[in-house]
Structure formats: C-alpha cells, structure tokens
Design a protein around this motif. Structure first.
Motif, PDB file in Angstrom:
ATOM      1  N   GLY A 128       0.788  -1.221   0.000  1.00  0.00           N
ATOM      2  CA  GLY A 128       0.000   0.000   0.000  1.00  0.00           C
ATOM      3  C   GLY A 128       0.821   1.272   0.000  1.00  0.00           C
ATOM      4  N   LYS A 129       2.130   1.175   0.141  1.00  0.00           N
ATOM      5  CA  LYS A 129       3.002   2.350   0.134  1.00  0.00           C
ATOM      6  C   LYS A 129       3.601   2.508  -1.264  1.00  0.00           C
ATOM      7  N   ALA A 130       3.566   3.725  -1.778  1.00  0.00           N
ATOM      8  CA  ALA A 130       4.180   3.995  -3.087  1.00  0.00           C
ATOM      9  C   ALA A 130       5.691   3.930  -2.944  1.00  0.00           C
ATOM     10  N   SER A 131       6.347   3.443  -3.983  1.00  0.00           N
ATOM     11  CA  SER A 131       7.814   3.379  -3.939  1.00  0.00           C
ATOM     12  C   SER A 131       8.456   4.700  -4.324  1.00  0.00           C
ATOM     13  N   ALA A 132       7.683   5.620  -4.923  1.00  0.00           N
ATOM     14  CA  ALA A 132       8.201   6.931  -5.309  1.00  0.00           C
ATOM     15  C   ALA A 132       7.064   7.946  -5.240  1.00  0.00           C
ATOM     16  N   ASP A 133       7.426   9.207  -5.192  1.00  0.00           N
ATOM     17  CA  ASP A 133       6.413  10.267  -5.144  1.00  0.00           C
ATOM     18  C   ASP A 133       5.717  10.458  -6.491  1.00  0.00           C
ATOM     19  N   LEU A 134       6.429  10.218  -7.574  1.00  0.00           N
ATOM     20  CA  LEU A 134       5.878  10.437  -8.900  1.00  0.00           C
ATOM     21  C   LEU A 134       5.607   9.113  -9.592  1.00  0.00           C
ATOM     22  N   PRO A 135       4.592   9.071 -10.456  1.00  0.00           N
ATOM     23  CA  PRO A 135       4.379   7.860 -11.239  1.00  0.00           C
ATOM     24  C   PRO A 135       5.492   7.718 -12.271  1.00  0.00           C
ATOM     25  N   THR A 136       5.690   6.513 -12.766  1.00  0.00           N
ATOM     26  CA  THR A 136       6.746   6.291 -13.756  1.00  0.00           C
ATOM     27  C   THR A 136       6.383   6.991 -15.060  1.00  0.00           C
ATOM     28  N   THR A 137       7.402   7.287 -15.829  1.00  0.00           N
ATOM     29  CA  THR A 137       7.181   7.898 -17.140  1.00  0.00           C
ATOM     30  C   THR A 137       6.952   6.784 -18.149  1.00  0.00           C
ATOM     31  N   ASN A 138       6.177   7.095 -19.158  1.00  0.00           N
ATOM     32  CA  ASN A 138       5.913   6.136 -20.226  1.00  0.00           C
ATOM     33  C   ASN A 138       6.550   6.653 -21.502  1.00  0.00           C
ATOM     34  N   CYS A 139       7.520   5.909 -22.004  1.00  0.00           N
ATOM     35  CA  CYS A 139       8.205   6.326 -23.234  1.00  0.00           C
ATOM     36  C   CYS A 139       7.575   5.657 -24.431  1.00  0.00           C
TER      37      CYS A 139
END
Length: 139
Positions: A128-139
């Motif tokens: 339930g905890k996010a691993s980062a503050d931002l979502p990953t980028t999609n290239c």
C-alpha cells in the motif's frame, strides 16, 4: 572587406550521428573544439540523466505532508515539471547527434536507475506504500 569574413562563425551542426569533440551541445559555441570542455559537457549530460532518474524514483514527500492534499499536489506538480524540463533538456543535448553525448545520457540513466530504481540498495516498500512520489514515465 566583405561582410562574411567579419562575421565568421564555426558551426558544428550535424544531421547524422558522429564521433568527435567538435560539436555544440545545448549552447552556441559550447563545448566547441576544446577537449576539456567536451569532457565537461559529457559529465553534465551524465549528471542530468542521473538527476532525472533520481527525481523519478525519490521519496521527498513525508507522511506529515501527505495529510495536506493541496501541498502534496503542488509539490508533486513541481517535481513533475522539473523532471519533464530536465528530460527535455537532455533530449536537446542528445539531438546534437554526438555519439559521446548519447552514450553519456544512456549511462546516466542506467546508473541512476541502478541506484534509485532497481531497489538494489532498498527494501521492498510495505504493501500500500508507493515506492516513489511520482508515477513512472511512459516512453
């Protein structure tokens, strides 16, 4: 004296990939034909890619701040804008078509992902905890 000789300007614009230190990366005349400045430009590109990876995988927003949704949203928006801005700057550097710059960017992203995104040095986040503050980028 004709007008061309007084306004000579060496341009290192390439439209295909090339090896060499004689190039312009991001700014007119930089690094030019100087080896030391070319090495500095490669280090700058490497650091820029590393910084993009760090921003993509960092956890700056603490639990206390997460209770304030507006402050969290503003901070995430600023982080996203910084990540996108730096990524565009990096893209412009790669568009110099210099192979050394391309390799420096790829290595910067690879090293950055290894340290910040691969979890080699971190534990798995709790459920339930996010691993980062931002979502990953999609290239």
């Amino acid at each position: 004296m004709d007008g061309m000789s007084s306004m000579e300007h060496k341009s290192y614009t390439h439209m295909t990939f090339f090896w060499g230190r004689n190039s312009e990366i991001l700014f007119a005349g930089w690094p030019g034909a100087r080896t030391g400045m070319y090495v500095l430009a490669l280090a700058f590109v490497f650091a820029l890619a590393l910084l993009v990876e760090w921003i993509s995988h960092c956890r700056l927003i603490g639990d206390r701040l997460k209770s304030n949704r507006i402050a969290t949203a503003v901070l995430r928006t600023l982080m996203h804008a910084a990540r996108v801005g730096l990524a565009y700057l990096l893209m412009l550097a790669v568009m110099s078509f210099n192979v050394g710059v391309l390799i420096a960017a790829i290595l910067g992203h690879a090293v950055g992902f290894f340290f910040f995104g691969s979890r080699a040095f971190q534990g798995t986040p709790p459920p339930g905890k996010a691993s980062a503050d931002l979502p990953t980028t999609n290239c």
